[in-house]
Write a protein that holds these residues in place. Structure first.
Motif, PDB file in Angstrom:
ATOM      1  N   ASN A 178      54.293  36.019  33.686  1.00 30.09           N
ATOM      2  CA  ASN A 178      54.899  36.931  32.829  1.00 30.09           C
ATOM      3  C   ASN A 178      53.678  37.195  31.510  1.00 30.09           C
ATOM      4  O   ASN A 178      54.121  37.772  30.631  1.00 30.09           O
ATOM      5  CB  ASN A 178      56.177  36.959  32.439  1.00 30.09           C
ATOM      6  N   VAL A 179      52.519  36.745  31.656  1.00 31.51           N
ATOM      7  CA  VAL A 179      51.594  36.795  30.822  1.00 31.51           C
ATOM      8  C   VAL A 179      50.179  37.291  31.435  1.00 31.51           C
ATOM      9  O   VAL A 179      50.184  37.200  32.680  1.00 31.51           O
ATOM     10  CB  VAL A 179      51.247  35.543  29.918  1.00 31.51           C
ATOM     11  N   GLY A 180      49.168  37.762  30.959  1.00 29.76           N
ATOM     12  CA  GLY A 180      47.985  38.177  31.015  1.00 29.76           C
ATOM     13  C   GLY A 180      46.903  37.236  30.676  1.00 29.76           C
ATOM     14  O   GLY A 180      47.145  36.281  30.001  1.00 29.76           O
ATOM     15  N   PHE A 181      45.618  37.696  31.016  1.00 29.22           N
ATOM     16  CA  PHE A 181      44.467  36.744  30.723  1.00 29.22           C
ATOM     17  C   PHE A 181      44.271  36.708  29.258  1.00 29.22           C
ATOM     18  O   PHE A 181      43.627  35.964  28.890  1.00 29.22           O
ATOM     19  CB  PHE A 181      43.257  37.523  31.342  1.00 29.22           C
ATOM     20  N   SER A 182      44.975  37.745  28.382  1.00 31.96           N
ATOM     21  CA  SER A 182      44.458  37.625  27.017  1.00 31.96           C
ATOM     22  C   SER A 182      45.190  36.255  26.338  1.00 31.96           C
ATOM     23  O   SER A 182      44.655  35.855  25.518  1.00 31.96           O
ATOM     24  CB  SER A 182      45.189  38.743  26.308  1.00 31.96           C
ATOM     25  N   PRO A 240      36.964  37.843  39.106  1.00 31.81           N
ATOM     26  CA  PRO A 240      36.975  38.569  40.749  1.00 31.81           C
ATOM     27  C   PRO A 240      38.351  38.311  41.339  1.00 31.81           C
ATOM     28  O   PRO A 240      38.993  37.198  41.183  1.00 31.81           O
ATOM     29  CB  PRO A 240      35.891  37.580  41.535  1.00 31.81           C
ATOM     30  N   GLU A 241      38.916  39.231  41.834  1.00 27.69           N
ATOM     31  CA  GLU A 241      40.239  39.381  42.654  1.00 27.69           C
ATOM     32  C   GLU A 241      40.501  38.331  43.517  1.00 27.69           C
ATOM     33  O   GLU A 241      41.488  37.810  43.922  1.00 27.69           O
ATOM     34  CB  GLU A 241      40.543  40.699  43.051  1.00 27.69           C
ATOM     35  N   SER A 242      39.305  38.071  44.262  1.00 26.51           N
ATOM     36  CA  SER A 242      39.217  37.247  45.600  1.00 26.51           C
ATOM     37  C   SER A 242      39.540  35.751  44.883  1.00 26.51           C
ATOM     38  O   SER A 242      39.837  34.876  45.827  1.00 26.51           O
ATOM     39  CB  SER A 242      37.887  37.187  45.997  1.00 26.51           C
ATOM     40  N   ARG A 243      39.371  35.161  43.852  1.00 28.71           N
ATOM     41  CA  ARG A 243      39.775  34.090  43.252  1.00 28.71           C
ATOM     42  C   ARG A 243      41.187  33.794  42.378  1.00 28.71           C
ATOM     43  O   ARG A 243      41.473  32.915  42.028  1.00 28.71           O
ATOM     44  CB  ARG A 243      38.709  33.757  42.180  1.00 28.71           C
ATOM     45  N   VAL A 244      42.082  35.160  42.819  1.00 30.90           N
ATOM     46  CA  VAL A 244      43.304  35.084  42.005  1.00 30.90           C
ATOM     47  C   VAL A 244      44.092  35.086  43.217  1.00 30.90           C
ATOM     48  O   VAL A 244      44.128  35.929  44.028  1.00 30.90           O
ATOM     49  CB  VAL A 244      43.349  36.018  41.069  1.00 30.90           C
ATOM     50  N   ARG A 245      45.340  34.450  43.292  1.00 31.36           N
ATOM     51  CA  ARG A 245      46.613  34.534  43.961  1.00 31.36           C
ATOM     52  C   ARG A 245      47.591  35.349  43.187  1.00 31.36           C
ATOM     53  O   ARG A 245      48.021  34.799  42.149  1.00 31.36           O
ATOM     54  CB  ARG A 245      46.994  33.461  44.639  1.00 31.36           C
ATOM     55  N   ARG A 246      48.084  36.410  43.458  1.00 35.97           N
ATOM     56  CA  ARG A 246      49.130  37.209  42.671  1.00 35.97           C
ATOM     57  C   ARG A 246      50.569  37.054  43.444  1.00 35.97           C
ATOM     58  O   ARG A 246      50.332  37.243  44.787  1.00 35.97           O
ATOM     59  CB  ARG A 246      48.775  38.578  42.313  1.00 35.97           C
ATOM     60  N   GLY A 247      51.693  37.227  42.734  1.00 34.27           N
ATOM     61  CA  GLY A 247      52.844  37.138  43.352  1.00 34.27           C
ATOM     62  C   GLY A 247      53.841  37.278  42.223  1.00 34.27           C
ATOM     63  O   GLY A 247      53.456  37.792  41.149  1.00 34.27           O
ATOM     64  N   ARG A 248      55.245  37.060  42.760  1.00 34.39           N
ATOM     65  CA  ARG A 248      56.365  37.250  41.700  1.00 34.39           C
ATOM     66  C   ARG A 248      57.121  35.816  41.909  1.00 34.39           C
ATOM     67  O   ARG A 248      57.224  35.216  42.693  1.00 34.39           O
ATOM     68  CB  ARG A 248      57.331  38.401  42.186  1.00 34.39           C
ATOM     69  N   GLY A 250      60.615  34.640  40.081  1.00 34.99           N
ATOM     70  CA  GLY A 250      61.898  34.937  39.226  1.00 34.99           C
ATOM     71  C   GLY A 250      61.709  36.447  38.874  1.00 34.99           C
ATOM     72  O   GLY A 250      62.452  36.963  37.852  1.00 34.99           O
ATOM     73  N   GLY A 251      61.197  37.164  39.588  1.00 37.51           N
ATOM     74  CA  GLY A 251      61.112  38.621  39.480  1.00 37.51           C
ATOM     75  C   GLY A 251      60.030  39.275  38.809  1.00 37.51           C
ATOM     76  O   GLY A 251      59.965  40.012  38.335  1.00 37.51           O
ATOM     77  N   VAL A 252      59.440  38.460  37.958  1.00 41.90           N
ATOM     78  CA  VAL A 252      58.034  38.666  37.223  1.00 41.90           C
ATOM     79  C   VAL A 252      56.925  38.354  37.850  1.00 41.90           C
ATOM     80  O   VAL A 252      56.712  37.532  38.881  1.00 41.90           O
ATOM     81  CB  VAL A 252      58.215  38.138  35.748  1.00 41.90           C
ATOM     82  N   SER A 253      55.561  39.050  37.199  1.00 42.69           N
ATOM     83  CA  SER A 253      54.369  38.757  37.980  1.00 42.69           C
ATOM     84  C   SER A 253      54.064  37.399  37.414  1.00 42.69           C
ATOM     85  O   SER A 253      54.352  36.695  36.757  1.00 42.69           O
ATOM     86  CB  SER A 253      53.341  39.816  37.302  1.00 42.69           C
ATOM     87  N   ALA A 254      52.964  36.839  38.612  1.00 40.44           N
ATOM     88  CA  ALA A 254      52.483  35.588  38.478  1.00 40.44           C
ATOM     89  C   ALA A 254      51.209  35.585  39.002  1.00 40.44           C
ATOM     90  O   ALA A 254      50.792  36.394  39.884  1.00 40.44           O
ATOM     91  CB  ALA A 254      53.260  34.454  39.120  1.00 40.44           C
ATOM     92  N   MET A 255      50.365  34.625  38.464  1.00 36.98           N
ATOM     93  CA  MET A 255      48.956  34.625  38.966  1.00 36.98           C
ATOM     94  C   MET A 255      48.694  33.023  39.004  1.00 36.98           C
ATOM     95  O   MET A 255      48.888  32.187  37.981  1.00 36.98           O
ATOM     96  CB  MET A 255      47.867  35.461  37.932  1.00 36.98           C
ATOM     97  N   LEU A 256      47.872  32.715  39.908  1.00 32.41           N
ATOM     98  CA  LEU A 256      47.447  31.428  40.090  1.00 32.41           C
ATOM     99  C   LEU A 256      45.960  31.384  40.615  1.00 32.41           C
ATOM    100  O   LEU A 256      45.527  32.086  41.412  1.00 32.41           O
ATOM    101  CB  LEU A 256      48.282  30.844  41.425  1.00 32.41           C
ATOM    102  N   PHE A 257      45.087  30.441  39.881  1.00 38.14           N
ATOM    103  CA  PHE A 257      43.568  30.590  39.902  1.00 38.14           C
ATOM    104  C   PHE A 257      43.260  28.993  39.701  1.00 38.14           C
ATOM    105  O   PHE A 257      43.782  28.160  38.848  1.00 38.14           O
ATOM    106  CB  PHE A 257      43.222  31.631  39.537  1.00 38.14           C
TER     107      PHE A 257
END
Length: 275
Positions: A178-182, A240-248, A250-257
């Motif tokens: 639930n946060v971005g790269f900033s 690069p999107e190819s280096r990031v796994r995106r999903g949900r 608890g109902g919110v956005s998540a990123m793993l890298f």
């Protein structure tokens, strides 16, 4: 005469997901046992419980994994933006009085500031370790918690001799919920790897050892890399999107890298774009 229909009962709010359900979602995202994982999470308004997320992660990482969170205290300063916002509008006498009563950083007791409920749930958990930096400490749980948190030098906020630097060399990953790269702390490590990075002075209040093993509170000044997160959102946009796994989760956005991938990308970007 037919009576009017009864008004529909309001829907019952769904219960927030528990640790087991969150662990399943985290596993689907790509979090694996034995991982060293740096987590940034913003749970306000999501319905997620900080303790449930912490327990889901520690359970999934297992006894050989390590969970790390930022436990920063930026207000312990005369130079940070958090401190400058705090003293805005005060007179010189009021600023001096505030400075005189500011407590020294205590790794065992000082709460983090602005890091959110999840970071505090990790910091206050039984068995948690915390690094000793008075402005940019980290808290950790798990197998390597103590080792990662020890030896966090004053002149290495987020450099090689911080828990962040150690984790990067050891193949750690980053999870953003639930946060971005900033707010991606990993990018700060790249600032230490730029040739001749700009430096600045910092000042904060700490506990100082005196002869006879006494402690007193005192201010200390030191030089370190001039940290700047103003372009982190742009750095993340070009990751690069190819280096990031995106999903949900608890109902919110998540990123793993990969932490190392993030630092390498940020270093390339900064070398080309920062002046």
């Amino acid at each position: 005469m037919t009576p009017p229909p009864s008004p529909a009962a309001p829907p019952t709010p769904a219960a927030p997901p528990g640790a087991l359900a969150l662990a399943v979602q985290l596993r689907l995202l790509g979090v694996r046992p034995r991982t060293r994982l740096l987590v940034h999470a913003s749970l306000g308004g999501t319905g997620l419980r900080a303790d449930a997320l912490r327990d889901a992660l520690t359970g999934l990482l297992g006894p050989h994994g390590t969970l790390l969170v930022p436990a920063f205290t930026p207000e312990n300063s005369t130079t940070s933006s958090a401190h400058l916002a705090r003293i805005a509008g005060l007179t010189e006498d009021e600023v001096r009085a505030l400075r005189d009563r500011m407590p020294a950083f205590d790794p065992e007791r000082t709460p983090s500031q602005g890091m959110g409920a999840f970071a505090e749930a990790v910091r206050t958990a039984p068995g948690a370790a915390r690094s000793g930096h008075p402005q940019t400490s980290f808290a950790a749980l798990g197998k390597d918690a103590e080792r990662l948190c020890e030896g966090h030098r004053l002149e290495s906020h987020l450099g090689e001799e911080s828990p962040l630097g150690k984790m990067c060399w050891e193949g750690g990953q980053v999870l953003l919920i639930n946060v971005g790269f900033s707010v991606c702390t990993a990018f700060h490590l790249a600032e230490y790897r730029i040739p001749k990075p700009p430096l600045r002075m910092y000042e904060c209040v700490v506990k100082v050892n005196l002869p006879g093993a006494q402690l007193r509170e005192g201010w200390t000044a030191y030089e370190d890399v001039a940290l700047d997160d103003s372009d982190f959102a742009e750095i993340g946009r070009t990751f690069p999107e190819s280096r990031v796994r995106r999903g949900r989760v608890g109902g919110v956005s998540a990123m793993l890298f990969s932490l190392a991938d993030a630092v390498d990308h940020a270093l390339d970007w900064m070398t080309e774009n920062r002046r």
